[in-house]
Scaffold this motif. Structure first.
Motif, PDB file in Angstrom:
ATOM      1  N   ALA A  42       0.791  -1.106  -0.143  1.00 29.96           N
ATOM      2  CA  ALA A  42      -0.089   0.022  -0.040  1.00 29.96           C
ATOM      3  C   ALA A  42       0.894   1.067  -0.119  1.00 29.96           C
ATOM      4  O   ALA A  42       0.518   2.166  -0.835  1.00 29.96           O
ATOM      5  N   GLY A  43       1.943   1.355   0.742  1.00 28.25           N
ATOM      6  CA  GLY A  43       2.952   2.171   0.766  1.00 28.25           C
ATOM      7  C   GLY A  43       3.679   2.725  -0.534  1.00 28.25           C
ATOM      8  O   GLY A  43       3.967   3.798  -0.711  1.00 28.25           O
ATOM      9  N   GLN A  44       3.868   1.610  -1.113  1.00 21.69           N
ATOM     10  CA  GLN A  44       4.765   1.602  -2.130  1.00 21.69           C
ATOM     11  C   GLN A  44       3.906   2.169  -3.417  1.00 21.69           C
ATOM     12  O   GLN A  44       4.269   2.766  -4.266  1.00 21.69           O
ATOM     13  N   ALA A  45       2.670   1.435  -3.500  1.00 22.70           N
ATOM     14  CA  ALA A  45       1.976   1.647  -5.051  1.00 22.70           C
ATOM     15  C   ALA A  45       0.613   2.726  -4.761  1.00 22.70           C
ATOM     16  O   ALA A  45       0.033   2.977  -5.707  1.00 22.70           O
ATOM     17  N   PHE A  46       0.172   2.739  -3.496  1.00 19.60           N
ATOM     18  CA  PHE A  46      -1.291   3.441  -3.313  1.00 19.60           C
ATOM     19  C   PHE A  46      -1.057   4.385  -2.347  1.00 19.60           C
ATOM     20  O   PHE A  46      -2.166   4.882  -1.711  1.00 19.60           O
ATOM     21  N   ASN A  47       0.153   5.017  -2.050  1.00 20.75           N
ATOM     22  CA  ASN A  47       0.232   6.114  -0.952  1.00 20.75           C
ATOM     23  C   ASN A  47      -0.365   6.005   0.369  1.00 20.75           C
ATOM     24  O   ASN A  47      -0.952   6.540   0.813  1.00 20.75           O
ATOM     25  N   GLY A  48      -0.277   4.543   0.602  1.00 23.11           N
ATOM     26  CA  GLY A  48      -0.796   4.133   2.045  1.00 23.11           C
ATOM     27  C   GLY A  48      -2.150   3.954   2.179  1.00 23.11           C
ATOM     28  O   GLY A  48      -2.585   3.686   3.340  1.00 23.11           O
ATOM     29  N   ASP A  49      -2.932   3.908   0.979  1.00 24.87           N
ATOM     30  CA  ASP A  49      -4.212   3.695   0.848  1.00 24.87           C
ATOM     31  C   ASP A  49      -4.608   2.182   1.092  1.00 24.87           C
ATOM     32  O   ASP A  49      -4.578   1.465  -0.082  1.00 24.87           O
ATOM     33  N   MET A  50      -4.902   1.624   2.318  1.00 23.50           N
ATOM     34  CA  MET A  50      -4.861   0.236   2.303  1.00 23.50           C
ATOM     35  C   MET A  50      -5.994  -0.375   1.567  1.00 23.50           C
ATOM     36  O   MET A  50      -6.057  -1.483   1.222  1.00 23.50           O
ATOM     37  N   GLY A  51      -7.353   0.385   1.747  1.00 23.99           N
ATOM     38  CA  GLY A  51      -8.520  -0.077   1.002  1.00 23.99           C
ATOM     39  C   GLY A  51      -8.339  -0.381  -0.459  1.00 23.99           C
ATOM     40  O   GLY A  51      -8.440  -1.422  -1.066  1.00 23.99           O
ATOM     41  N   LYS A  52      -7.548   0.588  -1.249  1.00 23.88           N
ATOM     42  CA  LYS A  52      -7.326   0.520  -2.559  1.00 23.88           C
ATOM     43  C   LYS A  52      -6.250  -0.870  -2.798  1.00 23.88           C
ATOM     44  O   LYS A  52      -6.375  -1.434  -3.922  1.00 23.88           O
ATOM     45  N   ALA A  53      -5.326  -0.986  -1.938  1.00 28.76           N
ATOM     46  CA  ALA A  53      -4.373  -1.792  -2.059  1.00 28.76           C
ATOM     47  C   ALA A  53      -4.912  -3.094  -1.790  1.00 28.76           C
ATOM     48  O   ALA A  53      -4.276  -4.100  -2.508  1.00 28.76           O
ATOM     49  N   LEU A  54      -5.691  -3.308  -0.988  1.00 26.65           N
ATOM     50  CA  LEU A  54      -6.362  -4.706  -0.536  1.00 26.65           C
ATOM     51  C   LEU A  54      -7.078  -5.025  -1.944  1.00 26.65           C
ATOM     52  O   LEU A  54      -7.344  -6.436  -2.071  1.00 26.65           O
ATOM     53  N   ASP A  55      -7.813  -4.266  -2.605  1.00 26.67           N
ATOM     54  CA  ASP A  55      -8.497  -4.537  -3.614  1.00 26.67           C
ATOM     55  C   ASP A  55      -7.734  -5.216  -4.850  1.00 26.67           C
ATOM     56  O   ASP A  55      -8.165  -6.021  -5.594  1.00 26.67           O
ATOM     57  N   VAL A  56      -6.438  -4.976  -4.795  1.00 25.92           N
ATOM     58  CA  VAL A  56      -5.549  -5.822  -5.943  1.00 25.92           C
ATOM     59  C   VAL A  56      -4.733  -6.747  -4.935  1.00 25.92           C
ATOM     60  O   VAL A  56      -4.436  -7.893  -5.645  1.00 25.92           O
TER      61      VAL A  56
END
Length: 249
Positions: A42-56
């Motif tokens: 999340a920190g590397q690819a989504f600026n720390g947004d865990m919600g968006k990161a978990l969708d991937v």
């Protein structure tokens, strides 16, 4: 055959409840990835947004759960082969496919319970998915789990040895898991690597899961993922049943 399958399923579930260690071990790896790797992703690819990161990230971990949870079932089959239990079952009047189908139903129930635990933890961390997409994702996991279970039982009946089975699985599974994109989408890599991944089986349920999490039901990857997993499940289950029939002579 339905009656025999139900009887074997009940027997396997009672045995599982007496020794629930394997389900816990099968869940541990995806949960550790979720807790320790997903925040880095999340920190590397989504600026720390865990919600968006978990969708991937979550779809890949669910596919990994389906694969590793089902593949470990083969080791118990080898133990029963060496003790003579499976041979006695194979020559009994019971339907031979039912012996394996009962086990696969147990594996499916175990997989769904593991998935429920994983999803609850994912929701706590910020994951979001619609009800229809969630149900389709669970169905995709069942198809993937049946494919893996069929391969595990077929391999166990073919090798009849834990060391041989472990070596083959390690040799085959590691590159296939890396090419599945479960940890990182293959689109993040070079184009040639994504083209190679397209020809591997586990890439497709992972991509289908990500499309479902995004709510894109019309994505061709969804249909392709189901078709490939169901087709491979039919092949691996047939292989394992043939192996059991050869065991019975």
């Amino acid at each position: 055959m339905i009656r025999d399958t139900w009887l074997f399923f009940g027997y396997e579930m009672r045995a599982l409840m007496r020794n629930p260690v394997w389900p816990l071990l099968g869940l541990m790896q995806p949960v550790l990835y979720l807790l320790l790797f997903a925040p880095l992703f999340a920190g590397q690819a989504f600026n720390g947004d865990m919600g968006k990161a978990l969708d991937v990230f979550a779809p890949g971990m669910l596919v990994m759960t389906a694969l590793f949870s089902s593949f470990t079932a083969g080791y118990g089959t080898i133990m029963e082969l060496k003790s003579g239990v499976l041979e006695r079952l194979a020559v009994s009047p019971a339907s031979r496919p039912s012996i394996l189908l009962g086990r696969m139903l147990r594996d499916t129930v175990m997989l769904l319970v593991q998935s429920a635990v994983f999803l609850v933890l994912g929701f706590v961390l910020g994951m979001r998915i619609g009800v229809v997409a969630l149900l389709l994702m669970l169905l995709l996991m069942v198809a993937t789990g049946l494919m893996a279970a069929g391969a595990a039982y077929g391999l166990a009946l073919a090798t009849k040895d834990e060391n041989a089975m472990g070596s083959i699985m390690q040799f085959v599974m590691l590159p296939l898991m890396l090419l599945s994109g479960a940890l990182l989408p293959m689109a993040y890599g070079p184009a040639w690597l994504e083209k190679v991944a397209w020809f591997t089986p586990f890439y497709h349920p992972t991509e289908a899961g990500r499309a479902l999490f995004a709510g894109d039901f019309g994505d061709f990857n969804v249909l392709l993922g189901f078709v490939i997993m169901l087709g491979l499940a039919a092949l691996t289950i047939s292989w394992s049943v043939r192996g059991l029939r050869r065991l019975a002579g």
